[in-house]
Design an enzyme around this catalytic site. Structure first.
Site, PDB file in Angstrom:
ATOM      1  N   CYS A 157     -54.776 -20.228 -24.320  1.00  0.00           N
ATOM      2  CA  CYS A 157     -54.537 -19.407 -25.502  1.00  0.00           C
ATOM      3  C   CYS A 157     -55.791 -19.457 -26.363  1.00  0.00           C
ATOM      4  CB  CYS A 157     -53.307 -19.889 -26.269  1.00  0.00           C
ATOM      5  SG  CYS A 157     -52.661 -18.675 -27.454  1.00  0.00           S
ATOM      6  N   CYS A 201     -55.431 -19.462 -30.104  1.00  0.00           N
ATOM      7  CA  CYS A 201     -55.115 -19.762 -31.503  1.00  0.00           C
ATOM      8  C   CYS A 201     -55.786 -21.036 -32.009  1.00  0.00           C
ATOM      9  CB  CYS A 201     -53.610 -19.828 -31.714  1.00  0.00           C
ATOM     10  SG  CYS A 201     -52.752 -21.048 -30.702  1.00  0.00           S
ATOM     11  N   LYS A 247     -41.250 -16.673 -24.878  1.00  0.00           N
ATOM     12  CA  LYS A 247     -41.731 -17.476 -25.988  1.00  0.00           C
ATOM     13  C   LYS A 247     -41.385 -16.779 -27.300  1.00  0.00           C
ATOM     14  CE  LYS A 247     -45.936 -19.527 -27.964  1.00  0.00           C
ATOM     15  NZ  LYS A 247     -47.404 -19.677 -27.807  1.00  0.00           N
ATOM     16  N   ARG A 276     -48.479 -26.888 -34.971  1.00  0.00           N
ATOM     17  CA  ARG A 276     -49.595 -26.224 -35.639  1.00  0.00           C
ATOM     18  C   ARG A 276     -50.393 -27.213 -36.479  1.00  0.00           C
ATOM     19  NH1 ARG A 276     -46.143 -20.669 -36.722  1.00  0.00           N
ATOM     20  NH2 ARG A 276     -46.295 -19.963 -34.558  1.00  0.00           N
ATOM     21  N   LYS A 299     -39.360 -21.053 -24.272  1.00  0.00           N
ATOM     22  CA  LYS A 299     -39.838 -21.878 -25.376  1.00  0.00           C
ATOM     23  C   LYS A 299     -39.397 -21.238 -26.696  1.00  0.00           C
ATOM     24  CE  LYS A 299     -44.188 -23.516 -27.449  1.00  0.00           C
ATOM     25  NZ  LYS A 299     -45.658 -23.416 -27.437  1.00  0.00           N
TER      26      LYS A 299
END
Length: 323
Positions: A118, A120, A193, A203, A246
């Site tokens: 990913c 992010c 997801k 996070r 998820k």
């Protein structure tokens, strides 16, 4: 005459004999957070007993995992530098790529290495792709996701796990892996997801919160009852080898439904918020942690999951050893 179903529950040996679900460490995957720097083992405040590790401290955790019989790991990287295109995500000297090579050098094939693919954690804006006017450009992002996946395979990853939720990502990854002689590398698709508040502690751990807005345009809406069917079908047709749901606990109905429509192994991600709530309640002596965790894990298995990604894996392994 009435039916006496209690006969098969009358003692522990009988209950053990007739159970049809079991938990083994071979079906658990343990997430690890790897960061840049030296001599770092930093506990994540919102995730008790979970740590960020620098490479020079990583062996401490890996040795512990082997002692517990945990061989499956999922790597998340936390780079020192972030930019608009998440360049450290596909850099050959990126933190995940270095971690894979480190594990291969020091542990050979003792670990099955799954890598999260990913952007992010790597982008300065915290979104999972390339931005155009505050919106993630799906098709341009695919090019970057594919580069990340290839860099992980080249470093020695066993399984590629894309979590970005871009349309077409599985086909793009499968194409680039096949073109570069990685035909045998499986793809563990984050197919189902949801845009979920249960990701909050993660996070914090991965420093991946978006700097503006949210991810509802690409992650799924939990208010819909059947939107996951199209996701599962698309990822299967594009070449996924595993289907993931998820989060897990709030989506047991989805795990069950997915298990009825796919022949692929189902992975459930018991996410950070689910983990942290249990740890917080246990710390306050409001619950029996072992009993709650095992009940949750059995529920996920009972719903239809074959494999569970969970931060509880080390605790579960210890409990299984002392059973």
């Amino acid at each position: 005459m009435f039916v006496r179903t209690r006969r098969l529950r009358r003692n522990a040996l009988t209950r053990e004999m007739v159970k049809n679900i079991s938990i083994e460490t071979s079906s658990l995957i343990y997430p690890l957070f790897i960061c840049e720097g030296e001599n770092i083992k930093s506990e994540i405040e919102s995730m008790p007993e979970q740590f960020r590790y620098s490479l020079d401290r990583l062996n401490e955790e890996l040795d512990d995992l082997l002692k517990l019989g945990i061989n499956n790991i999922l790597l998340f990287g936390i780079p020192a530098h972030k930019d608009e295109v998440g360049s450290q995500a596909y850099d050959k000297e990126g933190i995940v790529q270095k971690a894979i090579r480190h594990i291969r050098k020091n542990y050979s094939d003792k670990f099955l290495i799954v890598t999260d693919v990913c952007m992010c954690e790597y982008t300065s804006h915290g979104h999972c792709g390339i931005l155009h006017h505050h919106d993630v450009d799906n098709d341009e992002t695919l090019e970057y996701i594919a580069k990340i996946a290839l860099s992980h395979a080249e470093a020695g990853a066993d399984i590629i796990a894309p979590s970005d939720m871009m349309d077409g990502r599985i086909a793009k990854i499968r194409e680039i892996l096949d073109e570069n002689n990685f035909k045998d590398i499986p793809i563990m698709a984050y197919s189902v997801k949801y845009s979920s508040a249960y990701y909050g502690p993660f996070r914090d751990a991965a420093d991946s919160a978006p700097s503006f807005g949210d991810r509802k345009t690409y992650q799924m809406d939990f208010r819909s009852t059947n939107n996951f069917y199209a996701e599962v079908e698309a990822d299967t047709q594009e070449g996924a080898d595993f289907i993931m749901v998820k989060p897990a606990m709030a989506y047991l109905d989805v795990i069950k439904s997915v298990s009825e429509v796919t022949h692929l192994p189902i992975v459930a991600y018991n996410v950070s918020g689910e983990y942290s709530m249990v740890k917080a309640a246990a710390k306050n002596n409001w619950i029996d942690e072992k009993k709650i965790v095992m009940e949750n894990i059995f529920a996920i298995k009972r719903a239809g999951a074959d494999i569970i990604i969970t931060y509880h894996a080390k605790d579960i392994a210890k409990w299984l050893i002392t059973k």
